[in-house]
Motif scaffolding. Structure first.
Motif, PDB file in Angstrom:
ATOM      1  N   GLY A 190     -12.398 -10.668 -40.955  1.00  0.00           N
ATOM      2  CA  GLY A 190     -13.523 -11.301 -41.631  1.00  0.00           C
ATOM      3  C   GLY A 190     -14.630 -10.343 -42.020  1.00  0.00           C
ATOM      4  N   LYS A 191     -14.514  -9.067 -41.573  1.00  0.00           N
ATOM      5  CA  LYS A 191     -15.508  -8.046 -41.906  1.00  0.00           C
ATOM      6  C   LYS A 191     -14.880  -7.010 -42.838  1.00  0.00           C
ATOM      7  N   PRO A 192     -15.704  -6.218 -43.531  1.00  0.00           N
ATOM      8  CA  PRO A 192     -15.153  -5.163 -44.386  1.00  0.00           C
ATOM      9  C   PRO A 192     -14.594  -4.006 -43.558  1.00  0.00           C
ATOM     10  N   LEU A 193     -13.720  -3.239 -44.180  1.00  0.00           N
ATOM     11  CA  LEU A 193     -13.324  -1.964 -43.595  1.00  0.00           C
ATOM     12  C   LEU A 193     -14.565  -1.078 -43.450  1.00  0.00           C
ATOM     13  N   TYR A 194     -14.515  -0.161 -42.514  1.00  0.00           N
ATOM     14  CA  TYR A 194     -15.603   0.788 -42.306  1.00  0.00           C
ATOM     15  C   TYR A 194     -16.922   0.100 -41.926  1.00  0.00           C
ATOM     16  N   SER A 195     -16.794  -0.958 -41.121  1.00  0.00           N
ATOM     17  CA  SER A 195     -17.993  -1.600 -40.571  1.00  0.00           C
ATOM     18  C   SER A 195     -18.525  -0.734 -39.427  1.00  0.00           C
ATOM     19  N   MET A 196     -19.837  -0.566 -39.381  1.00  0.00           N
ATOM     20  CA  MET A 196     -20.462   0.308 -38.393  1.00  0.00           C
ATOM     21  C   MET A 196     -20.873  -0.509 -37.168  1.00  0.00           C
ATOM     22  N   LEU A 245      -0.813   0.132 -38.477  1.00  0.00           N
ATOM     23  CA  LEU A 245      -1.523  -0.156 -37.239  1.00  0.00           C
ATOM     24  C   LEU A 245      -0.617   0.125 -36.049  1.00  0.00           C
ATOM     25  N   ASN A 246      -1.210   0.607 -34.953  1.00  0.00           N
ATOM     26  CA  ASN A 246      -0.444   0.826 -33.730  1.00  0.00           C
ATOM     27  C   ASN A 246      -0.365  -0.472 -32.937  1.00  0.00           C
ATOM     28  N   GLU A 247       0.844  -0.976 -32.767  1.00  0.00           N
ATOM     29  CA  GLU A 247       1.066  -2.245 -32.078  1.00  0.00           C
ATOM     30  C   GLU A 247       1.769  -1.984 -30.748  1.00  0.00           C
ATOM     31  N   THR A 248       1.279  -2.588 -29.666  1.00  0.00           N
ATOM     32  CA  THR A 248       1.870  -2.412 -28.343  1.00  0.00           C
ATOM     33  C   THR A 248       3.276  -2.997 -28.307  1.00  0.00           C
ATOM     34  N   SER A 286       3.092  -0.101 -37.398  1.00  0.00           N
ATOM     35  CA  SER A 286       3.669  -1.172 -38.215  1.00  0.00           C
ATOM     36  C   SER A 286       2.677  -1.572 -39.293  1.00  0.00           C
ATOM     37  N   ASN A 287       3.209  -2.012 -40.401  1.00  0.00           N
ATOM     38  CA  ASN A 287       2.385  -2.428 -41.541  1.00  0.00           C
ATOM     39  C   ASN A 287       2.195  -3.935 -41.481  1.00  0.00           C
ATOM     40  N   ASN A 288       1.267  -4.382 -40.605  1.00  0.00           N
ATOM     41  CA  ASN A 288       1.133  -5.826 -40.396  1.00  0.00           C
ATOM     42  C   ASN A 288      -0.296  -6.339 -40.500  1.00  0.00           C
ATOM     43  N   GLY A 289      -1.185  -5.559 -41.098  1.00  0.00           N
ATOM     44  CA  GLY A 289      -2.542  -6.035 -41.354  1.00  0.00           C
ATOM     45  C   GLY A 289      -2.690  -6.448 -42.808  1.00  0.00           C
ATOM     46  N   GLU A 290      -3.749  -7.177 -43.108  1.00  0.00           N
ATOM     47  CA  GLU A 290      -4.003  -7.615 -44.485  1.00  0.00           C
ATOM     48  C   GLU A 290      -5.461  -7.356 -44.844  1.00  0.00           C
ATOM     49  N   VAL A 291      -5.672  -6.768 -46.012  1.00  0.00           N
ATOM     50  CA  VAL A 291      -7.006  -6.477 -46.528  1.00  0.00           C
ATOM     51  C   VAL A 291      -7.098  -6.969 -47.962  1.00  0.00           C
ATOM     52  N   SER A 292      -8.205  -7.596 -48.311  1.00  0.00           N
ATOM     53  CA  SER A 292      -8.394  -8.069 -49.685  1.00  0.00           C
ATOM     54  C   SER A 292      -9.537  -7.315 -50.358  1.00  0.00           C
ATOM     55  N   VAL A 317     -11.244  -7.620 -44.269  1.00  0.00           N
ATOM     56  CA  VAL A 317     -10.047  -7.586 -43.441  1.00  0.00           C
ATOM     57  C   VAL A 317      -9.603  -9.030 -43.202  1.00  0.00           C
ATOM     58  N   GLU A 318      -8.466  -9.404 -43.769  1.00  0.00           N
ATOM     59  CA  GLU A 318      -7.994 -10.789 -43.683  1.00  0.00           C
ATOM     60  C   GLU A 318      -7.178 -11.047 -42.425  1.00  0.00           C
ATOM     61  N   LYS A 319      -6.414 -10.035 -41.995  1.00  0.00           N
ATOM     62  CA  LYS A 319      -5.542 -10.219 -40.836  1.00  0.00           C
ATOM     63  C   LYS A 319      -5.512  -8.924 -40.042  1.00  0.00           C
ATOM     64  N   LEU A 320      -5.720  -9.037 -38.728  1.00  0.00           N
ATOM     65  CA  LEU A 320      -5.751  -7.852 -37.877  1.00  0.00           C
ATOM     66  C   LEU A 320      -5.132  -8.192 -36.522  1.00  0.00           C
ATOM     67  N   PRO A 321      -3.893  -7.779 -36.283  1.00  0.00           N
ATOM     68  CA  PRO A 321      -3.229  -8.108 -35.014  1.00  0.00           C
ATOM     69  C   PRO A 321      -3.879  -7.455 -33.801  1.00  0.00           C
ATOM     70  N   VAL A 322      -4.413  -6.232 -33.975  1.00  0.00           N
ATOM     71  CA  VAL A 322      -5.023  -5.520 -32.847  1.00  0.00           C
ATOM     72  C   VAL A 322      -6.351  -4.929 -33.290  1.00  0.00           C
ATOM     73  N   GLU A 323      -7.298  -4.824 -32.353  1.00  0.00           N
ATOM     74  CA  GLU A 323      -8.578  -4.201 -32.661  1.00  0.00           C
ATOM     75  C   GLU A 323      -8.409  -2.689 -32.784  1.00  0.00           C
ATOM     76  N   MET A 324      -9.174  -2.083 -33.686  1.00  0.00           N
ATOM     77  CA  MET A 324      -9.085  -0.646 -33.895  1.00  0.00           C
ATOM     78  C   MET A 324     -10.466  -0.063 -34.091  1.00  0.00           C
TER      79      MET A 324
END
Length: 268
Positions: free
Chosen positions: A74-80, A1-4, A16-22, A55-62
């Motif tokens: 709290g939502k799946p990857l590739y949510s429309m 993820l791109n972190e400011t 940085s590798n700071n997101g979490e997905v289950s 998506v369990e943890k997301l420091p920044v919106e993408m």
């Protein structure tokens, strides 16, 4: 993820590798076959699986390249994430979108998640039938409950707003022409509506379709040559066969192929 990062570093952001997905799911395989020593033999294998992505943890919106996909905790990857298209006003021919905020205007705050690319389940059903020297092998593959953003329609069903150099689908001709018209596309119009929306907004749920399908992925018919014939040409055994791929498809998806990646490429 791109972190400011602070400006004093000389950079605006860093990866940085700071997101979490289950991912949690199951797979069920059922296999059946007839008695092996019979002239006619059948082996049938049925497989079905389900996966829950979150998506369990997301420091920044993408958001994705075209901003139809967005990551949310709290939502799946590739949510429309799009405007919810409700149809056409039969009196004016203008598009109607859901006003989520209730302020009378259609803005980015009214976009919402209308589905995701993950199926409720997918699987296959393979059968191998053998009779003496003949073999018939056919395999069905299916997927149900996933959504697909139809890029083809979003680019080609635009009411001509992209200019004369861009191709248009024949379905574009089914647009609103007079008061009372229903089950049609919005009237071609380049200016904004009173609520700030546009009739041919690309990021809307009109292009989000059910991607469920079942297809006959492969069929192979073969014949094992007699040993005497094989030895006559200097080999121990030989099999002659013919194979066909993607011979039949059942789906409600209106695009070229429902079995696509998120980049619009087909694996078939």
């Amino acid at each position: 993820l791109n972190e400011t990062v602070p400006g004093k570093t000389g950079y605006g952001s860093m990866s940085s590798n700071n997101g979490e997905v289950s991912n949690k799911g199951y797979e069920l395989i059922v296999k059946a076959h007839t008695t092996p020593n019979r002239p006619l033999r059948l082996t049938s294998t049925f497989t079905i699986s389900h996966n829950t992505n979150k998506v369990e943890k997301l420091p920044v919106e993408m958001t994705g390249e075209y901003q139809m996909f967005k990551l949310f905790e709290g939502k799946p990857l590739y949510s429309m994430w799009v405007y919810d298209y409700l149809g056409v006003d039969p009196q004016t021919g203008d598009a109607i979108y859901r006003d989520v905020t209730g302020d009378g205007l259609i803005t980015a705050d009214d976009k919402l998640v209308v589905g995701d690319a993950w199926p409720d389940f997918d699987g296959s059903w393979r059968n191998v039938i053998t009779y003496k020297r003949f073999t018939l092998d056919f395999n069905f593959y299916f997927k149900s409950g996933n959504k697909i953003f139809n890029y083809t329609r979003s680019f080609l069903e635009t009411g001509g707003k992209n200019g004369v150099k861009r191709a248009m689908q024949a379905s574009s001709l089914n647009y609103w022409k007079k008061a009372g018209d229903t089950n049609v596309l919005p009237r071609p119009k380049s200016t904004q509506n009173a609520d700030g929306s546009t009739n041919y907004e690309q990021q809307n749920s009109r292009f989000v379709e059910d991607g469920s399908f079942i297809r006959l992925r492969s069929v192979t018919f073969g014949y094992n040559l007699p040993t005497s014939v094989a030895k006559a040409v200097g080999i121990t055994s030989a099999n002659v066969y013919i194979t066909g791929n993607n011979l039949w498809l059942k789906t409600k998806y209106t695009g070229p192929d429902p079995e696509v990646t998120l980049n619009g490429e087909s694996p078939n």
